[in-house]
Design an enzyme around this catalytic site. Sequence first.
Site, PDB file in Angstrom:
ATOM      1  N   GLU A  48      -4.716  -8.283  -0.862  1.00 13.77           N
ATOM      2  CA  GLU A  48      -5.791  -8.527   0.234  1.00 13.77           C
ATOM      3  C   GLU A  48      -7.071  -8.293  -0.243  1.00 13.77           C
ATOM      4  O   GLU A  48      -7.368  -7.439  -1.122  1.00 13.77           O
ATOM      5  CB  GLU A  48      -5.376  -7.342   1.282  1.00 13.77           C
ATOM      6  CG  GLU A  48      -3.798  -7.429   1.900  1.00 13.77           C
ATOM      7  CD  GLU A  48      -3.599  -6.252   2.486  1.00 13.77           C
ATOM      8  OE1 GLU A  48      -4.598  -5.429   2.982  1.00 13.77           O
ATOM      9  OE2 GLU A  48      -2.460  -6.139   3.095  1.00 13.77           O
TER      10      GLU A  48
ATOM     11  N   GLU B 104       0.947  -1.170  -0.131  1.00 10.66           N
ATOM     12  CA  GLU B 104      -0.156  -0.094   0.131  1.00 10.66           C
ATOM     13  C   GLU B 104       0.863   1.320  -0.125  1.00 10.66           C
ATOM     14  O   GLU B 104       0.790   2.093   0.990  1.00 10.66           O
ATOM     15  CB  GLU B 104      -1.114  -0.079   1.353  1.00 10.66           C
ATOM     16  CG  GLU B 104      -2.019  -1.015   1.061  1.00 10.66           C
ATOM     17  CD  GLU B 104      -3.079  -1.125   2.117  1.00 10.66           C
ATOM     18  OE1 GLU B 104      -2.871  -0.272   3.122  1.00 10.66           O
ATOM     19  OE2 GLU B 104      -3.856  -2.097   2.010  1.00 10.66           O
TER      20      GLU B 104
END
Length: 526
Positions: free
Chosen positions: A258, A138
């Site tokens: 994810e 991220e």
Amino acid sequence: MATVAAMQPGWNLGNTFDAIPDETAWGNPPTTQAMLHQVRSQGYKSIRIPITWSNHHGPAPDYTIDSAWLNRVRQVVDWSLAEGLYVLINLHHDSWQWINTYPTDSTTVRNRFDALWRQIAVTFRDRSPKLLFESINEPQFAGTSGDDQSDQVLNTLNTEFVRLIRQTGGTNATRVLVLPALYTSSEQARLDALSGTFATLRDPNLAATVHFYGWWPFSVNIAGGTRYDGNVEQDLISGFDRVRNTFVSRGIPVIIGEWALLSYDYTRPGIIERGEFLKFIEAVGYHARTRNLTTMLWDAGSFLDRDQLRWRDQGVFDMMKASWTTRSATASSDQVYLPRSGTIPSKTLTLNLNGTTFQGMRQGATALRQGTDYTVSGTTLTLTSSALTRLAGNRAYGVNATIEALFSQGAPWQISVISSDTPVQSAATGTTSSFAIPTQFRGDQLATMEAKYADGSGAGPADWTTFKEFWSSFQPDYTAGTIILKPEFFAEVNDGRVTLTFHFWSGKQLTYSITKSGTTVTGGAG
């Protein structure tokens, strides 16, 4: 493409080696071979091991990784490979702990980034090609002029990552390397920027990664996002189509590194209604599979009980597993609410067949009788008054029975038969730091809460909506018989009167008024 396809489905060892400062700091037990064996035995083909390195290395200029930490990581990677799992490791919370300062401290960040990846690459240089490296989790950057400049920074780091790993030789010369989009977002501008990096690198052994936590109002239960509806479905389809069209269609594999819902958490039950979550699971599996996307479930402990080595909700896993190979049917609800007293009427549900055919109903091992206990007309399933009366038994508050609808393929659809009465609330006094509304739930369950000022505008946090975020603004406590209004809610409520509307899963609604004066709060029904 073949490697990433072989990784489907995948599972994340979440809140473990990414936890700060160490493996068990966020509540999970030490990782064992038995746990990894259990994951593999349940059908998972790959494991993502998020790793935060920030607290486990020495100072500049060498940034030497602590040997005990590196040996422990190596042990779990080797255990996973020995189980036959593909393994993905990364720099995880390093992304916001120090990598994000690159725009204003590029030399320091670059040196640290290079030193860590060089050590990791050398350590695992001769491991099986079933081990993959992911550059940054991220990625995000502070001090840029906006996302376009942040894309350029990420391009620099991703490019350096690939160059550095390839230079270490051995299996690393051709190891699959995984590059994220900015924020691991699937927005088209972020995908286009990452696509440019791939085009420049021209490396055949790269994969792209994004994350997927669903349409935000549904993912956290805010703004009335209680159900898997058209907004949720369109968000899913649009995101998956974008990554397929940008990458997969050009021969670049995509890993959904994810996925889950942000507020699905076994320690905070009720935020996400189970049946609505099952619909989401089924759809994610189907839409990913038909677009050749590899999915890696984010599991920080809410799915697999790592102490008992069993699923916390077997039905949730069953739906997930079915979605890897086929479709499952669902229905408009997994709950049927009945009155606590008086005549019990028949009840109808709408079936979402998803290409299956209806096969029957059962309670445990006992088949229900078509025509007597239920009827089916098209996609309308009707449970008869006589069957529901029998299933309700003594009609105690709450779930009286669980039945299942069976279909030609996929997981069965569970339906809870629930007896309830309209909840009752009482007057309360308290403070902005401690306020709870006495609530007799009487078998019902809370779905959401609205908060309005006299002019109809939203009160409390996220005042663009009257529907507040479940748990962060309010929380039911069924054992204590209260609904707690959180300090975070009152922190953004003006003095004066606020009207609350509580929406329950039975369809019932209660209106409750509170008055805030400084730190004092009073409330009453109506």
